[in-house]
Design an enzyme around this catalytic site. Structure first.
Site, PDB file in Angstrom:
ATOM      1  CE  LYS A  97      -5.729   1.884  -1.987  1.00 24.86           C
ATOM      2  NZ  LYS A  97      -6.425   2.000  -0.474  1.00 24.86           N
TER       3      LYS A  97
ATOM      4  CE1 TYR B  48      -3.309   2.768   0.246  1.00 24.16           C
ATOM      5  CE2 TYR B  48      -3.606   2.389   2.566  1.00 24.16           C
ATOM      6  CZ  TYR B  48      -3.887   3.044   1.405  1.00 24.16           C
ATOM      7  OH  TYR B  48      -4.857   4.112   1.707  1.00 24.16           O
TER       8      TYR B  48
END
Length: 299
Positions: free
Chosen positions: A167, A140
């Site tokens: 992500k 992330y």
């Protein structure tokens, strides 16, 4: 679902964490949101991420949320659990507990408080997490002052089998463009640049995990299918409808803004936890106007 069958593509909304008036997690409201998103045709569910106030959640709360989401989803789509901690040991502690709930993957930020690890340490950090939890991990990449460079993300995807995706957030389309140009084969590249979802798909992003998807999942699913079908006129039209929604929710106390957007649509995302503050009358009016412009709320 198992790692072999894990498919992390398409529209994967990061759900809010509903709190009650005593700041306890309201599992009933969480389950209702899971059902809403499944009915909207999403391709996955993410809990305890930034949109879910993951940085504020205890291990026990994180497990309670993930367990309810897994039960409600019933294997229909992958369930991802976010971990936002600042030491390798804490991430692994959360990850091992979350594994017991049956989640399909973890979404893990880099450590970021006061310092940014170098490339070698970042690689070792994710290598240890995947090895010690036994779960697939999505990087992330969201912390503005500790963004992992595209070259390092590429190495994470290529060199660590347990790292199955990234992500790419941080509001930086340039990092995303560099990563997509590198075309890693070791995992998927998902976008979280909310105001540029459509361009990210066109550049090759294999899906999205971002707040706008949580607010208007049906519209985002429709856009995803339009891109897949080559209907770029529709995809662009939806982009222009989504843009004001993101502009309205992007700002201080964002998760509370998102919950306001849900409430205006007749959904109940619960309260925000202190020190998050309720939106002002003016902010609510801005959010309402954006939802009207997006066509999901009557004028």
């Amino acid at each position: 679902m198992g790692q072999a069958a894990l498919e992390l593509t398409g529209v994967i909304p990061p759900l809010v964490t509903p709190f009650d008036e005593r700041e306890r997690v309201d599992i009933g409201k969480l389950r209702a949101e899971v059902r809403y998103h499944l009915a909207a045709g999403v391709h996955g569910i993410c809990v305890t991420g930034s949109t879910g106030d993951g940085q504020m959640l205890s291990l026990e709360q994180s497990v309670e949320i993930a367990k309810a989401a897994v039960e409600e989803v019933g294997g229909a789509v992958p369930v991802i659990a976010g971990i936002i901690r600042d030491s390798t040991a804490e991430v692994i502690r959360y990850g091992r507990a979350l594994k017991e709930t049956g989640v399909d993957a973890l979404q893990v930020t880099p450590v970021h408080y006061l310092f940014q690890p170098d490339e070698a340490t970042t690689l070792e950090y994710y290598r240890r997490i995947t090895a010690d939890t036994g779960l697939p991990v999505i990087v992330y990449n969201v912390i503005p002052y500790a963004l992992i460079p595209a070259g390092t993300v590429y190495r994470l995807l290529q060199e660590i089998p347990g790292v199955v995706g990234v992500k790419q957030s941080g509001g930086n389309i340039h990092h995303l463009a560099d990563l997509l140009k590198a075309a890693p084969t070791g995992g998927v590249v998902l976008t979280a640049v909310d105001d540029l979802l459509y361009p990210a798909y066109m550049l090759g992003a294999q899906g999205a995990v971002s707040a706008t998807l949580t607010v208007v999942p049906r519209l985002c699913v429709e856009q995803w299918h339009a891109v897949r079908d080559g209907d770029h006129k529709t995809a662009l039209e939806i982009h222009n409808r989504l843009l004001p929604v993101w502009r309205a929710i992007d700002g201080p106390n964002m998760t509370v803004r998102i919950k306001t957007a849900l409430a205006l649509q007749g959904r109940d995302g619960g309260r925000g936890a202190h020190p998050l503050t309720p939106v002002s009358t003016r902010e609510e009016a801005t959010i309402r106007a954006a939802l009207v412009e997006a066509g999901v709320l009557a004028a």
